[in-house]
Structures are given as structure tokens and as C-alpha cells.
Design an enzyme around this catalytic site. Structure first.
Site, PDB file in Angstrom:
ATOM      1  N   GLU A 114     -17.698  43.987  -5.858  1.00 55.87           N
ATOM      2  CA  GLU A 114     -17.786  43.392  -7.195  1.00 55.87           C
ATOM      3  C   GLU A 114     -17.599  44.464  -8.274  1.00 55.87           C
ATOM      4  O   GLU A 114     -16.990  44.212  -9.313  1.00 55.87           O
ATOM      5  CB  GLU A 114     -19.144  42.684  -7.351  1.00 55.87           C
ATOM      6  CG  GLU A 114     -19.187  41.720  -8.510  1.00 55.87           C
ATOM      7  CD  GLU A 114     -20.368  40.742  -8.432  1.00 55.87           C
ATOM      8  OE1 GLU A 114     -20.887  40.499  -7.320  1.00 55.87           O
ATOM      9  OE2 GLU A 114     -20.755  40.238  -9.483  1.00 55.87           O
ATOM     10  N   GLU A 126     -13.989  45.256  -8.385  1.00 57.47           N
ATOM     11  CA  GLU A 126     -13.297  44.148  -9.059  1.00 57.47           C
ATOM     12  C   GLU A 126     -13.436  44.276 -10.581  1.00 57.47           C
ATOM     13  O   GLU A 126     -12.459  44.116 -11.319  1.00 57.47           O
ATOM     14  CB  GLU A 126     -13.894  42.809  -8.583  1.00 57.47           C
ATOM     15  CG  GLU A 126     -13.204  41.592  -9.193  1.00 57.47           C
ATOM     16  CD  GLU A 126     -13.919  40.280  -8.867  1.00 57.47           C
ATOM     17  OE1 GLU A 126     -14.920  40.291  -8.134  1.00 57.47           O
ATOM     18  OE2 GLU A 126     -13.451  39.252  -9.384  1.00 57.47           O
ATOM     19  N   CYS A 146     -33.967  35.518  -7.616  1.00 60.81           N
ATOM     20  CA  CYS A 146     -34.220  34.950  -6.285  1.00 60.81           C
ATOM     21  C   CYS A 146     -35.700  34.976  -5.911  1.00 60.81           C
ATOM     22  O   CYS A 146     -36.153  34.138  -5.134  1.00 60.81           O
ATOM     23  CB  CYS A 146     -33.424  35.704  -5.231  1.00 60.81           C
ATOM     24  SG  CYS A 146     -31.701  35.858  -5.683  1.00 60.81           S
ATOM     25  N   LYS A 159     -28.438  27.849  -0.850  1.00 57.84           N
ATOM     26  CA  LYS A 159     -27.745  28.594   0.209  1.00 57.84           C
ATOM     27  C   LYS A 159     -27.382  27.679   1.378  1.00 57.84           C
ATOM     28  O   LYS A 159     -26.455  27.952   2.125  1.00 57.84           O
ATOM     29  CB  LYS A 159     -28.619  29.755   0.698  1.00 57.84           C
ATOM     30  CG  LYS A 159     -28.768  30.876  -0.317  1.00 57.84           C
ATOM     31  CD  LYS A 159     -27.560  31.791  -0.352  1.00 57.84           C
ATOM     32  CE  LYS A 159     -27.645  32.780  -1.493  1.00 57.84           C
ATOM     33  NZ  LYS A 159     -26.367  33.459  -1.758  1.00 57.84           N
ATOM     34  N   SER A 166     -16.688  36.406 -10.565  1.00 58.88           N
ATOM     35  CA  SER A 166     -16.240  37.350  -9.551  1.00 58.88           C
ATOM     36  C   SER A 166     -15.794  36.577  -8.311  1.00 58.88           C
ATOM     37  O   SER A 166     -16.423  35.594  -7.918  1.00 58.88           O
ATOM     38  CB  SER A 166     -17.393  38.282  -9.179  1.00 58.88           C
ATOM     39  OG  SER A 166     -17.112  38.921  -7.963  1.00 58.88           O
ATOM     40  N   CYS A 184     -23.327  35.840  -6.910  1.00 58.62           N
ATOM     41  CA  CYS A 184     -24.235  35.860  -5.753  1.00 58.62           C
ATOM     42  C   CYS A 184     -25.017  34.570  -5.583  1.00 58.62           C
ATOM     43  O   CYS A 184     -25.538  34.292  -4.520  1.00 58.62           O
ATOM     44  CB  CYS A 184     -25.255  36.988  -5.895  1.00 58.62           C
ATOM     45  SG  CYS A 184     -24.493  38.574  -6.095  1.00 58.62           S
ATOM     46  N   GLU A 224     -24.270  26.262   0.207  1.00 59.78           N
ATOM     47  CA  GLU A 224     -23.216  27.278   0.191  1.00 59.78           C
ATOM     48  C   GLU A 224     -22.648  27.508   1.593  1.00 59.78           C
ATOM     49  O   GLU A 224     -21.425  27.597   1.775  1.00 59.78           O
ATOM     50  CB  GLU A 224     -23.777  28.594  -0.355  1.00 59.78           C
ATOM     51  CG  GLU A 224     -22.723  29.687  -0.470  1.00 59.78           C
ATOM     52  CD  GLU A 224     -23.322  31.034  -0.869  1.00 59.78           C
ATOM     53  OE1 GLU A 224     -22.767  31.677  -1.765  1.00 59.78           O
ATOM     54  OE2 GLU A 224     -24.341  31.434  -0.279  1.00 59.78           O
ATOM     55  N   GLU A 275     -14.789  26.289   2.590  1.00 65.05           N
ATOM     56  CA  GLU A 275     -14.011  27.537   2.584  1.00 65.05           C
ATOM     57  C   GLU A 275     -14.763  28.700   3.235  1.00 65.05           C
ATOM     58  O   GLU A 275     -14.184  29.760   3.429  1.00 65.05           O
ATOM     59  CB  GLU A 275     -13.578  27.896   1.158  1.00 65.05           C
ATOM     60  CG  GLU A 275     -14.699  28.166   0.179  1.00 65.05           C
ATOM     61  CD  GLU A 275     -15.210  26.922  -0.549  1.00 65.05           C
ATOM     62  OE1 GLU A 275     -15.039  25.808  -0.017  1.00 65.05           O
ATOM     63  OE2 GLU A 275     -15.804  27.066  -1.624  1.00 65.05           O
TER      64      GLU A 275
END
Lengths: 167, 587
Positions: free
Chosen positions: B278, B281, B519, B363, B324, B304, B366, B371
Site C-alpha cells: 500500500e 502504491e 478493529c 470479514k 487502495s 483493510c 469479505e 474475487e
């Protein structure tokens, strides 16, 4: 929600889609005002005859209120309806006096004649059937109202006569 | 300041405080089932009623403002009986069996019934109808258990600015849920699970993966690896009676070994990797903007937090290029476990099962995104929340408090302190700056400068400006640049920073964490998370970071090894394929 033309209680045959520019005006006139949601919903129901889901989504988007909240307000007030209403609204009184004098039988007769249940609309969108809780005319029990007109001492066998007046 | 007495104890509070806040300050406990910190009080549950001298009837202390000279009694017979009556009424329509409820022993209604001495059902009658919504990957809703306190509504609309839930209908028939009885999967919901974290009963819970994990562990053909998110170690202890903010990293590792996982790894390893990817990037975007004068999406937002990603996909789909492209650490770990690691140890990736322990319900969503299969398999198989891991440890009969400490396994269990602080708001940014500074200037960032004070703490939106000087050859384009960074946590704060950026305020990099506090305050953490608990967990995370020799992601030797052996360099062809992703508009 299908986009076919619908019968609106206030304006006769209209294409629902064609009403959306007016909805935009309604929202615009209230936007940003404190407590705007309910007046917008009232005006929208007057416009469409009911509250279509598409209109509610637009109201949610434009007012910045979550869709869940808009739906919550609509569901809270019995005044609001999300199903299209018929041209005429029949309300059968189920207050105590009307009930004991046979209101329930009148209601059953209307359900049978119209082939619908309470809170439903006939397929031809002519009638919506509702129940009321005392119209304040207990001496005339059982009472039925069609739109603003009152019918007194209604007998189950005579409901056809009432319906024919609106045929 | 206002002076009042509660149970004859004098208390002084700030103007605008409620009676409940005054009581909290005085150390007097007043029960409540609907109150949510940092939201407008609603007075919905009526459990917090108190007697106020001179007032007619009892008052809901959560919404009644404290006033000068007020005399409050919180525990008279009248108050006790009124509260008990309210709880009895709630129980009378509550449809659920405590013995088999996932909230057994962790239920506020059950606890209050006990504390109030309710020993029989006072009112037998119709109970609520149980309609169970299992439509999402992350959450299960049971309308029968709902006591309509509206905490979920408040947290979803006020704290997260999402508004999936609201009271629908009225009276006994009313339900808390999405519009028109829709399933949660069919409406705008980011699956952050903050609703499940504040629900006092078992009406909203995470969708359990425990039984899948037991099955994998009991299957001799499967090689089951576990990764633990950085926020777990500062919260898991609470499931076993430890004070919030107790670090249990070593005991957690031992417990996971006892549960039968083949390798105990760390999401922190992938957090270090995220910084490399990241950070690179961001530098590439800055180079494109400053040197090549190309149109490039800036600011870059962190990626994240899966609830945040889904939020942008719903509410700001025109901003997807600003996010990102890095997968989250969980997903980077998953794909590497089934490629790099499986290959390294010679195990067929089809036999590798990746289990994540996450502070997060999103999560679960996710890992099921279509993908997230770049290894050729679903990269992460199962996600357990911190709470689920706590339950699993109990199911296994492990005496957690008496476990010895142990270390995680190499290579994917090795990490830096920079990875630890991914757990809290501001941490990803701080970790990124630690690495970017050293990469760009070649100078070591001294220990006392590792923390970035303006980015620490629970302020909803935080900003800092960092001037870059003394750049190495190759990075001259950054010489003298004021790097403007922002941090937001809680999605309503994310909205604030997005709107500020769109209105013209300059930012280069913005960190967003979905949940308040980051988190450590995730939707899957032990209940009940308050700001005080958040602060304690954050302090523990900083302690974990500060206790490490290795505190910068680029210094992690296993990350260096990973690039040498496998990925080559950040944003290489292979890392692009495995570690980066794209997003979808859900508008």
C-alpha cells in the site's frame, strides 16, 4: 412495482411515471425543513393514491433519510398505504355499537361481494375495503362509509345496492 | 458545572450531562438496555428509571438532563419495582430459551432478570414471532428475541451513517429491521456487525463458523492454519474474565494449538506486507501526480476494512479508484497460505484450510467475495469472531487463564510492532509513515518519533501534515512536499472526511476503519465495548508494539524473504495478481 398505468383515486386514469416530476417538486418544496418527511409522504400519497416503493426510494435518497426509516414511518401510521387503493374506499365500522348490531356480517357480505379481504383492493381497482373504529354515528349502526358518504342501518343482504351506486 | 445528589452522594457534572452520566461519574450503577454511548438518548427501554425529588412519576435517567440541586434516588423500592415490572414485561414477549441461546451467560436481559430477582415468569401470554434472517454472510437476526431497544438502529444510523435498520410497524407486531421486512442481504448493509456488538440479547449475532472449523480440525486430511488479527490479543481475555486491555497473545497462541490448528500464524505478517504494497502504491500515485503530471486518483484511501469498502461501493461508487487496490491483510494472508506457504512446505493447497480469527463480522462477508479466490481456491475458508474463538475455547474445555504462553510459528507468524497497531484507529497510517519515511529518506526514524500524536486517540477525524526532507535519489520529487494525511473511524466520520476532501481540502492518504476505535472496537469483539474499553484495548496494542524490537514493517525478515523467494518486489506482476483486487459499484 410494475409500471403499468394505474387508477388514481383523485385523477382517474393516469400513467404513474408521468407523476414523478410532480414528486420532484413536492420534495424540493420541503427539502431541508425540519420534520419534512411526513408532509412529503402525505403529498406523495395524495399524488399517487398510495406510496409506490419507487417514490419512497426517491424520497429516501433526496431527503437523506435511510430507506429503513422512511419505511418505518410509513408502516407506523395507518393513514399511509403502500398498496394501490381503489377508486372508492369502503370503510365498515367495527366500533362497539356497529359490531353488536351486525357490522361483522355486513363486512363478510362485502368481502364476499367484492371477493377481497380487509385492506385489499379489487382487481379492477374500483374498491378498497377497510374497517373503521367508530365513525361517531352509533345511533345509525351498523354504518358503512364509501368515500365521504355514509350508509346507515346496513343489512348484509343490501350491500349490493350500495356497490351498484358506484358501479 | 451542575451540582446534584444521587442517593445522597454529591456529584458535579458538566452542563448538558444526563442523570445517567452523573450516576456513572459517581460510581452508581443504573441499569439500561437501550443506551448507546455517543448517540442521542432515546429513553426507549425505561429500565434506567430513577426517582427525582419533586418530579411527577419516575424519569428515564438516560435522557433526563441533570439539573442544579436535583435530588435523585436510584434504588428506592418504587424504582426497583418499576424496573422489575419493565423487565418482566420484556421477558413476557421475549421468544427464546436461555439454555440454548448463543447469548447464554452474555445476555443483558438475562443478567438484569437475575439482578432484579425475577424468579418466575410474571406474565404468560403471546410471545413474539421468531423470524430468522440468515441472508447475509456475517449476521443472523431473530425477531423473536428482539426487545426493540433500538440500540442497533442508533449504532447503524448515527455511528455508522448506514441506516439499514429501523422500527417497522407499530405495537406488538412491530419489528426492528430493514424496510418492508426485507432481508438484510437485500438492503444497504455493510455487515460491520456493530448492531451485534450492542444488541443486549440474542436478536442479532454473528453467523457462526465454529462447527465448520471443528469439522476441518477433525479431518485428518486437512492442514488447518489459523491467522489472528492484531485486535484479538487485546480483547480475547475479556471472554475469560480479564480486564479490558489485558494482552493475552501468548495464551491465545497456546489455546489455538490446543484446539488442534496445524500452524498458528498471524494476520500481522500480512499487515506488514500490506504496508509494503500500500505504501508503494501511494508513492507510485504521488510520482504519477507530481512527476508525470498524470491524472491519478488522490487521496488514496486505505482498504483493510471490508465494511468501509462495502460502504464506498454503496455510497460513493465514483470514488472506487481512490481506494487502495491492496487486499486486506486477512485476504493477503489467505492467498499466500494457499500459494507461497503451501508450496514452501509441499502441501497440496486443496488440503489447506485457512481460518481467520477476526474482531469483525464483515470479514465473513469479505472472505466470501467471489474475487477472493486468486489462489485457485477460496483464499480464506472460515472466519471466527473474537467471541466465537472464546466460545470454541470453552467448548474444548480449555482452562484459558492457566495456559502457558507460547510463540507463533514461522514464517507467517513473524511480524513487526507496526503490524500490531493495525488494530486501532491511526495505526495503519502510523505504520505506513514509519516505513515510507525510511524508504524515502534512507534515515532511521528514531524510536521516540515512531508515534504520530495527532493521529492517536478517539477523535473521530484526525489529521496530520508531514514535511518530507532529505530524500534519497529517486525520491527527489517528494522533497519539501507536505504529505497530508487523514484518519477516520466509524463510518459517519468517514463520510465527514470524504466530504471535506471533496470540498477541496487536500489529502494524500486517508485511513478509514469501519468501527469506532478501529478493529479493537470491531463488531465481533467481546461485549460490551465502550470508549473506556476502547482506550484500554488501544493502550494494550501500543504496549505490544512498544515491547517489540522489530517495529517497522519493511524490517520484517520474513517479509524480505517473501519478496526474495516469491513476490520479487512490491507491486510486482505476481503481487499484483495475488495481493491486489478491484471493487464493484453497488449503487
Amino acid at each position: 412495482m410494475t409500471e403499468k398505468s394505474k387508477v388514481c383515486s383523485c385523477q382517474g386514469e393516469v400513467n404513474e411515471e408521468s407523476l414523478y416530476p410532480q414528486l420532484d417538486d413536492i420534495i424540493k418544496s420541503q427539502k431541508g425543513k425540519e420534520g419534512a418527511l411526513i408532509p412529503i409522504l402525505q403529498a406523495t400519497q395524495n399524488l399517487f393514491g398510495y406510496l409506490p416503493e419507487k417514490a419512497l426510494k426517491l424520497i429516501s435518497k433526496e431527503t437523506g433519510k435511510p430507506f429503513s426509516e422512511v419505511a418505518g414511518v410509513v408502516g407506523f401510521y395507518s393513514y399511509f398505504s403502500t398498496t394501490p387503493k381503489g377508486k372508492h374506499t369502503i370503510r365498515v365500522c367495527m366500533g362497539t355499537a356497529c359490531y353488536v348490531r351486525g357490522g361483522q356480517e355486513v363486512l363478510k357480505a362485502l368481502m364476499a361481494a367484492l371477493k377481497i379481504s380487509v385492506c385489499e383492493t379489487t382487481d379492477d381497482r374500483k374498491f378498497t375495503l377497510e374497517i373503521g373504529r367508530c365513525f361517531g354515528a352509533c345511533g345509525l349502526a351498523p354504518v358503512v362509509m364509501v368515500d365521504d358518504e355514509t350508509f346507515q342501518s346496513v343489512k348484509p343482504s343490501k350491500v349490493h345496492e350500495i356497490l351498484e351506486k358506484y358501479a | 458545572m451542575i451540582n446534584l445528589t444521587i442517593n445522597n452522594v454529591p456529584v458535579q457534572v458538566k452542563e448538558g450531562s444526563t442523570i445517567l452520566q452523573a450516576a456513572q461519574k459517581a460510581g452508581i450503577k443504573i441499569p439500561t438496555l437501550c443506551h448507546v454511548e455517543n448517540t442521542i438518548p432515546k429513553g426507549a427501554c425505561r429500565v434506567c428509571m430513577v426517582q427525582v425529588e419533586g418530579a411527577r412519576g419516575l424519569m428515564a435517567s438516560c435522557s433526563a438532563p441533570a439539573a442544579e440541586g436535583m435530588k435523585v434516588i436510584s434504588n428506592s423500592r418504587e424504582v426497583r419495582e418499576a424496573r422489575k415490572f419493565v423487565v418482566e414485561m420484556l421477558i413476557s414477549e421475549h421468544c427464546g430459551d436461555c439454555k440454548t441461546c448463543v447469548r447464554n451467560n452474555d445476555c443483558e436481559l438475562q443478567q438484569l432478570a437475575f439482578e432484579m430477582g425475577i424468579e418466575s415468569i410474571a406474565w404468560e401470554g403471546e410471545t413474539l414471532k421468531s423470524v430468522i434472517d440468515t441472508s447475509t454472510h456475517a449476521l443472523v437476526r431473530d425477531s423473536g428475541k428482539c426487545i426493540k431497544c433500538r440500540r442497533c438502529v442508533d449504532v447503524c444510523s448515527e455511528i455508522q451513517g448506514v441506516g439499514s435498520l429501523f422500527a417497522q410497524g407499530r405495537g406488538f407486531e412491530s419489528k426492528i429491521g430493514p424496510a418492508f421486512d426485507s432481508n438484510l442481504a437485500d438492503v444497504v448493509c455493510v455487515q460491520c456487525g456493530q448492531c451485534s456488538a450492542v444488541c443486549p440479547v440474542g436478536a442479532i449475532t454473528e453467523k457462526e463458523h465454529i462447527h465448520y472449523v471443528w469439522d476441518a480440525l477433525d479431518d485428518p486430511k486437512k492442514f488447518v492454519v489459523v491467522q489472528t488479527a492484531p485486535a484479538i490479543r487485546a480483547a480475547l481475555g475479556e471472554c475469560f474474565g480479564y480486564e479490558p486491555g489485558t494482552l493475552v497473545t501468548g495464551k491465545m497462541t497456546t489455546a489455538l494449538r490446543h484446539l488442534g490448528f496445524d500452524k498458528i500464524f498471524d494476520t500481522n505478517f500480512a499487515a506488514d506486507l500490506t504496508i509494503m504494497e500500500e505504501g508503494t502504491e501511494l508513492l507510485m500515485r504521488l510520482k504519477k501526480a507530481l512527476v508525470d503530471k498524470e491524472q491519478v486518483a488522490l487521496p488514496q484511501y486505505s482498504s483493510c476494512s471490508p465494511g468501509w469498502i462495502k460502504y464506498v461501493e454503496y455510497f460513493y461508487p465514483d470514488m472506487l479508484d481512490n481506494i487502495s487496490t491492496c487486499k486486506s491483510p486477512q485476504q493477503m494472508f489467505g492467498v499466500l497460505a494457499k500459494t507461497y506457504y503451501a508450496d514452501k512446505v509441499g502441501i497440496d493447497p486443496k488440503d489447506v484450510v485457512v481460518v481467520s480469527i477476526m474482531p469483525c463480522t464483515a470479514k465473513k462477508f469479505e472472505c466470501a467475495r467471489p474475487e477472493m479466490t486468486d489462489s485457485g481456491f477460496q483464499d480464506v475458508d472460515f472466519v471466527l469472531t473474537t467471541r466465537e474463538l472464546g466460545r470454541m475455547i470453552q467448548q474444548a474445555g480449555i482452562d484459558f487463564k492457566n495456559l502457558p504462553d507460547s510463540e507463533m510459528d514461522a514464517p507467517m507468524g513473524i511480524s513487526s510492532g507496526a503490524a500490531d497497531i493495525f488494530a486501532n484507529t491511526g495505526g495503519v497510517m502510523e505504520a505506513a509513515v514509519r516505513t515510507a519515511y525510511e524508504l524515502v529518506t534512507g534515515r532511521e526514524l528514531p524510536t521516540e518519533m515512531l508515534h504520530i500524536e495527532p493521529l492517536m486517540g478517539l477523535e473521530g477525524v484526525k489529521k496530520a501534515s508531514l514535511r518530507i526532507e532529505g530524500t534519497l535519489p529517486g525520491w527527489e520529487f517528494l522533497e519539501g512536499v507536505e504529505l497530508k494525511v487523514g484518519v477516520a473511524h466509524g463510518l459517519s466520520n468517514a463520510k465527514k472526511i470524504i466530504e471535506a476532501s471533496r470540498a477541496g481540502e487536500e489529502f494524500h492518504f486517508i485511513e478509514v476503519m469501519t468501527c469506532p476505535g478501529g478493529c479493537i472496537g470491531g463488531g465481533g469483539q467481546p461485549r460490551y465495548t465502550t470508549d473506556e474499553v476502547r482506550k484500554a484495548r488501544i493502550a494494550a496494542i501500543y504496549k505490544e508494539d512498544e515491547g517489540k524490537e522489530l517495529r517497522k514493517s519493511h524490517m520484517n525478515p520474513e517479509i524480505e524473504q517473501l519478496y526474495k523467494e516469491f513476490l520479487e518486489k512490491p507491486i510486482s506482476h505476481l503481487s499484483h495478481k495475488l495481493l491486489h483486487t478491484e471493487y464493484v459499484s453497488r449503487n
